[in-house]
Design an enzyme around this catalytic site. Structure first.
Site, PDB file in Angstrom:
ATOM      1  N   HIS A 106       0.897  -1.098   0.043  1.00 52.86           N
ATOM      2  CA  HIS A 106      -0.071  -0.066  -0.095  1.00 52.86           C
ATOM      3  C   HIS A 106       0.838   1.431  -0.062  1.00 52.86           C
ATOM      4  O   HIS A 106       0.682   2.213  -0.838  1.00 52.86           O
ATOM      5  CB  HIS A 106      -1.056   0.069   1.128  1.00 52.86           C
ATOM      6  N   LYS A 115     -15.812  -6.294   4.920  1.00 53.52           N
ATOM      7  CA  LYS A 115     -14.871  -7.135   5.629  1.00 53.52           C
ATOM      8  C   LYS A 115     -14.928  -7.090   7.152  1.00 53.52           C
ATOM      9  O   LYS A 115     -15.470  -5.752   7.661  1.00 53.52           O
ATOM     10  CB  LYS A 115     -13.411  -6.762   5.060  1.00 53.52           C
ATOM     11  N   ARG A 150      -2.082  -6.046  -7.701  1.00 51.47           N
ATOM     12  CA  ARG A 150      -1.163  -6.914  -7.270  1.00 51.47           C
ATOM     13  C   ARG A 150      -0.912  -8.006  -8.249  1.00 51.47           C
ATOM     14  O   ARG A 150       0.149  -8.513  -8.641  1.00 51.47           O
ATOM     15  CB  ARG A 150      -1.359  -7.707  -5.824  1.00 51.47           C
ATOM     16  N   SER A 166      -3.073  -7.495   3.231  1.00 48.80           N
ATOM     17  CA  SER A 166      -3.398  -7.455   4.627  1.00 48.80           C
ATOM     18  C   SER A 166      -3.850  -8.634   5.468  1.00 48.80           C
ATOM     19  O   SER A 166      -3.552  -8.995   6.542  1.00 48.80           O
ATOM     20  CB  SER A 166      -4.524  -6.312   4.638  1.00 48.80           C
TER      21      SER A 166
END
Length: 160
Positions: free
Chosen positions: A17, A41, A90, A128
């Site tokens: 990030h 989430k 990514r 994460s």
């Protein structure tokens, strides 16, 4: 002034990030890191904790502001007069979802562009979710997240 928004849950912020954030800050006059308050989430950190972790980790990067947001991202972008959204990719697997979001955002706000940035190769595998799992299981995470996040994660998992 060209403003962009880098949205995400950032639970927690990773070196990937930060890499995207630093490069985007070099492209725009102002970069707002928009921390999602109402994401789907189950977050480990509260939105206030996530905002503070990012502020500390990115304190040396000029032209950024970190704030929570809720609701439609395009409304937040309009409110802050942003011309673009920054999204990190990514892997190819990220692209399909991100492409769909970008097209929907364009439909909702035709003047808002989406800029995709890839992190440096050494960060493409970091997420994460994986960092939290490694930490929870007692693994070393220093190479994946900034020092303040290492401390916060160890504290959350009572590993001090």
């Amino acid at each position: 002034m060209r403003r962009a928004i880098y949205p995400g849950s950032f639970d927690p912020i990773t070196n990937g990030h930060l890499d995207v954030l630093q490069r985007a800050a070099g492209i725009f006059d102002k970069l707002i890191i928009a921390v999602a308050r109402d994401n789907a989430k189950q977050s480990l950190f509260t939105v206030d904790e996530r905002v503070e972790l990012i502020r500390n980790a990115a304190a040396e990067i000029p032209g950024i502001e970190v704030m929570p947001f809720e609701g439609l991202l395009v409304n937040f972008a309009r409110e802050h007069k942003a011309c673009a959204l920054v999204r990190g990719l990514r892997a190819v697997s990220d692209f399909e979802f991100e492409f769909q979001l970008a097209l929907m955002n364009r439909k909702l706000e035709p003047n808002l562009e989406t800029l995709f940035l890839m992190p440096r190769e050494e960060y493409t595998y970091i997420s994460s979710r994986l960092v939290k799992e490694i930490c929870r299981l007692g693994g070393h995470i220093e190479q994946f997240v900034p020092p303040n996040v290492v401390t916060a994660l160890r504290s959350k998992f009572n590993l001090d």
